[in-house]
Design an enzyme around this catalytic site. Structure first.
Site, mmCIF file in Angstrom:
data_model
loop_
_atom_site.group_PDB
_atom_site.id
_atom_site.type_symbol
_atom_site.label_atom_id
_atom_site.label_comp_id
_atom_site.label_asym_id
_atom_site.label_seq_id
_atom_site.Cartn_x
_atom_site.Cartn_y
_atom_site.Cartn_z
ATOM 1 N N THR A 1 -53.038 -2.098 -23.668
ATOM 2 C CA THR A 1 -53.080 -3.531 -23.417
ATOM 3 C C THR A 1 -52.423 -3.886 -22.084
ATOM 4 O O THR A 1 -51.704 -3.092 -21.490
ATOM 5 C CB THR A 1 -52.376 -4.310 -24.551
ATOM 6 O OG1 THR A 1 -50.982 -3.991 -24.558
ATOM 7 C CG2 THR A 1 -52.975 -3.975 -25.906
ATOM 8 N N ASP A 2 -52.672 -5.125 -21.674
ATOM 9 C CA ASP A 2 -52.035 -5.646 -20.463
ATOM 10 C C ASP A 2 -50.773 -6.411 -20.870
ATOM 11 O O ASP A 2 -50.338 -6.347 -22.013
ATOM 12 C CB ASP A 2 -53.014 -6.520 -19.682
ATOM 13 C CG ASP A 2 -53.506 -7.727 -20.480
ATOM 14 O OD1 ASP A 2 -52.877 -8.095 -21.503
ATOM 15 O OD2 ASP A 2 -54.531 -8.311 -20.081
ATOM 16 N N GLY A 3 -50.206 -7.154 -19.966
ATOM 17 C CA GLY A 3 -48.978 -7.895 -20.238
ATOM 18 C C GLY A 3 -49.128 -9.013 -21.256
ATOM 19 O O GLY A 3 -48.140 -9.553 -21.739
ATOM 20 N N MET A 4 -50.369 -9.332 -21.618
ATOM 21 C CA MET A 4 -50.613 -10.409 -22.580
ATOM 22 C C MET A 4 -51.042 -9.853 -23.939
ATOM 23 O O MET A 4 -51.576 -10.570 -24.765
ATOM 24 C CB MET A 4 -51.684 -11.364 -22.036
ATOM 25 C CG MET A 4 -51.265 -12.040 -20.752
ATOM 26 S SD MET A 4 -52.567 -13.078 -20.034
ATOM 27 C CE MET A 4 -53.735 -11.845 -19.491
#
Length: 137
Positions: free
Chosen positions: A13-16
């Site tokens: 996943t990304d930062g969100m």
């Protein structure tokens, strides 16, 4: 149809907490390999015979985002199989809600891993794939 189940890892996943788009191609790959394995086609055996399945084309349509810790069902269909190519379709579904998150397609061929030239799949292997994909086509 073959259904491959997996949980989204944090590092995907990304930062969100949203799955990075490139990971869906990995999910397709995992599901495709497990589909073949379930049908008695082990890629290790084929590689020992010098046969590999390179991708000629792949696409994905992103509908909704998967997130960290979602359990995903990757539904895999072998839509076309012959001695020269394999056409797969995929649906990535969030198990909890049944929502389709992503769909995709890939086309593979068979090649000799030493020469890179297209080869024909041996008849006995083809028969397994045809039988396995009976309901998908």
């Amino acid at each position: 149809m073959f259904t491959y189940k997996r949980r989204v890892k944090f590092y995907e996943t990304d930062g969100m907490r949203v799955v990075h788009h490139a990971n869906y191609l990995r999910y397709f790959e995992e599901a495709r390999v497990e589909y073949l394995r379930a049908g008695g086609i082990d890629l290790n055996d084929l590689m020992k015979e010098g046969i590999v399945f390179p991708i000629l084309e792949i696409s994905a349509k992103y509908i909704k985002s998967a997130e960290y810790d979602d359990v995903l069902l990757i539904k895999t269909y072998l839509r076309r199989v012959d001695r020269a190519r394999l056409d797969f379709e995929y649906e990535v579904v969030r198990e909890k809600t049944g929502e389709v998150l992503t769909t995709g397609k890939s086309t593979n061929t068979y090649t000799n891993m030493n020469t890179g030239r297209i080869v024909r799949l041996p008849a006995e292997r083809l028969e397994k794939l045809v039988s396995l994909s009976e309901g998908d086509r």
